[in-house]
Design a protein around this motif. Structure first.
Motif, mmCIF file in Angstrom:
data_model
loop_
_atom_site.group_PDB
_atom_site.id
_atom_site.type_symbol
_atom_site.label_atom_id
_atom_site.label_comp_id
_atom_site.label_asym_id
_atom_site.label_seq_id
_atom_site.Cartn_x
_atom_site.Cartn_y
_atom_site.Cartn_z
ATOM 1 N N THR A 106 -4.225 -2.988 14.916
ATOM 2 C CA THR A 106 -4.527 -2.502 13.573
ATOM 3 C C THR A 106 -3.462 -1.485 13.185
ATOM 4 O O THR A 106 -3.061 -0.654 13.994
ATOM 5 N N ARG A 117 -5.714 4.611 5.327
ATOM 6 C CA ARG A 117 -6.157 3.224 5.204
ATOM 7 C C ARG A 117 -5.850 2.476 6.490
ATOM 8 O O ARG A 117 -4.874 2.784 7.187
ATOM 9 N N GLU A 118 -6.670 1.486 6.799
ATOM 10 C CA GLU A 118 -6.458 0.653 7.977
ATOM 11 C C GLU A 118 -6.193 -0.785 7.560
ATOM 12 O O GLU A 118 -6.778 -1.282 6.592
ATOM 13 N N PHE A 119 -5.328 -1.450 8.321
ATOM 14 C CA PHE A 119 -4.978 -2.835 8.062
ATOM 15 C C PHE A 119 -5.144 -3.623 9.356
ATOM 16 O O PHE A 119 -4.271 -3.581 10.228
ATOM 17 N N TRP A 169 -1.220 6.711 6.641
ATOM 18 C CA TRP A 169 -1.685 8.060 6.319
ATOM 19 C C TRP A 169 -0.831 8.637 5.200
ATOM 20 O O TRP A 169 0.401 8.523 5.228
ATOM 21 N N CYS A 193 -2.287 1.617 10.595
ATOM 22 C CA CYS A 193 -2.854 2.670 9.741
ATOM 23 C C CYS A 193 -1.774 3.253 8.836
ATOM 24 O O CYS A 193 -0.616 3.369 9.235
ATOM 25 N N GLU A 233 0.736 4.161 -2.887
ATOM 26 C CA GLU A 233 0.399 5.559 -2.632
ATOM 27 C C GLU A 233 1.231 6.518 -3.488
ATOM 28 O O GLU A 233 0.808 7.641 -3.764
ATOM 29 N N ALA A 265 0.826 -1.210 0.000
ATOM 30 C CA ALA A 265 0.000 0.000 0.000
ATOM 31 C C ALA A 265 0.858 1.257 0.000
ATOM 32 O O ALA A 265 0.509 2.257 -0.652
ATOM 33 N N ALA A 310 -5.195 10.786 2.302
ATOM 34 C CA ALA A 310 -5.787 9.444 2.323
ATOM 35 C C ALA A 310 -5.385 8.754 3.614
ATOM 36 O O ALA A 310 -4.355 9.071 4.220
#
Length: 319
Positions: free
Chosen positions: A306, A294-296, A310, A308, A146, A142, A292
């Motif tokens: 979890t 996103r969480e994983f 950014w 994250c 980005e 990810a 943006a």
């Protein structure tokens, strides 16, 4: 701010020497109650009582993290405006203010020394430790995504550790530098980069808590699993912002809020994760926008952490 009585109450909250000293310290960044008791050399109940009065008046904001609580100046509103107006007028040459600043510096140095000792112990097994609770492959993919397939001129990896991000993002930059304060980590990183044949990346010793502006300007800055080692992530983010080129970007990877206190006691974590609200506030103060997030979720059910990601951008970008 409301009527006269409310305004008088806010002024009374700020109008006491210890509380004004607290406001001045919090103007320098977030602090835990423990930090503030040590800096002021006052008891925890006394400091907590002062902080509650300031929070009730809207001058500071409290954020609970497990067994600890962190305070900072209120980020917005008239209470925030008044707090910043007052702290800007505190004489830096005042003897008490100078003592507070010196003790504040000592507290931050001690915290970073503890983290440094920890990193020295785990340098060889650092990458293995990260995989225990983090869906690392998905996060790394990810991060690369980005950047949208671009190759930027200059990338800086703050808190580079073993140099893993320099390796993962190698196709995305023409020249990369990793900064870390642990000589042991850098030894592993240099070995890793050499083994990978990455000649366009290098690592150097440096204090990411007091960044040298000469490192920049960078197109992209990466801060991977670093901010939770700082009592005041916003302060570190503001420093990183000064290394960015106009229109530059920052990629941050860290844990979402959690309650695993053992990470604080056994693994040198200072913050138990970072929330979207916190990141939005820190970014705004640094002149950045959250482009943006996103969480994983964890793939290790017994821990439940979890991660994250950014993606922050310069607020003054033209695109």
């Amino acid at each position: 701010m409301g009527g006269l009585n409310k305004l008088v109450g806010v002024l009374k909250a700020a109008g006491e020497s210890t509380r004004l000293r607290l406001l001045a310290l919090l103007a320098d960044g977030d602090h835990s109650v423990k930090d503030l008791t040590e800096i002021l050399d006052q008891s925890q109940p006394r400091v907590s009582r002062h902080l509650k009065l300031l929070a009730d008046a809207g001058l500071v904001e409290r954020h609970a993290e497990g067994a600890w609580a962190y305070y900072r100046l209120a980020p917005n509103g008239q209470g925030a405006d008044l707090a910043r107006w007052l702290t800007a007028r505190v004489d830096p040459a005042d003897p008490e203010r100078r003592r507070d600043k010196a003790r504040q510096a000592e507290a931050r140095a001690a915290q970073q020394a503890l983290a440094g000792d920890y990193f020295a112990k785990v340098a060889e097994s650092w990458d293995l430790l990260k995989t225990l609770h983090v869906p690392e492959a998905a996060v790394e993919a990810a991060i690369l995504a980005e950047l949208g397939g671009r190759s930027v001129d200059f990338l800086v990896d703050l808190g580079t550790g073993t140099g893993r991000m320099l390796e993962v993002l190698a196709p995305a930059y023409k020249h990369g530098i990793g900064i870390d304060s642990s000589r042991e980590m850098l030894a592993v990183a240099r070995s890793r980069l050499a083994a990978s044949g990455l000649t366009h990346a290098q690592v150097r010793l440096g204090d990411i808590g007091a960044l040298d502006p000469a490192i920049g300007p960078a197109d992209v800055i990466v801060i991977h699993q670093v901010l939770h080692y700082f009592d005041d992530p916003g302060r570190m983010l503001a420093q990183a912002r000064r290394l960015l080129k106009p229109g530059g970007e920052i990629l941050i990877v860290d844990f979402a809020p959690h309650d695993l206190e053992f990470l604080r006691s056994e693994h040198a974590h200072r913050r138990l994760g970072l929330s979207p609200k916190q990141m939005n506030g820190w970014a705004a103060l640094a002149g950045l926008d959250v482009l943006a997030m996103r969480e994983f979720p964890s793939d290790t059910k017994d821990r439940g952490l979890t991660v994250c990601l950014w993606h922050l951008g310069d607020r003054n970008r033209t695109d």
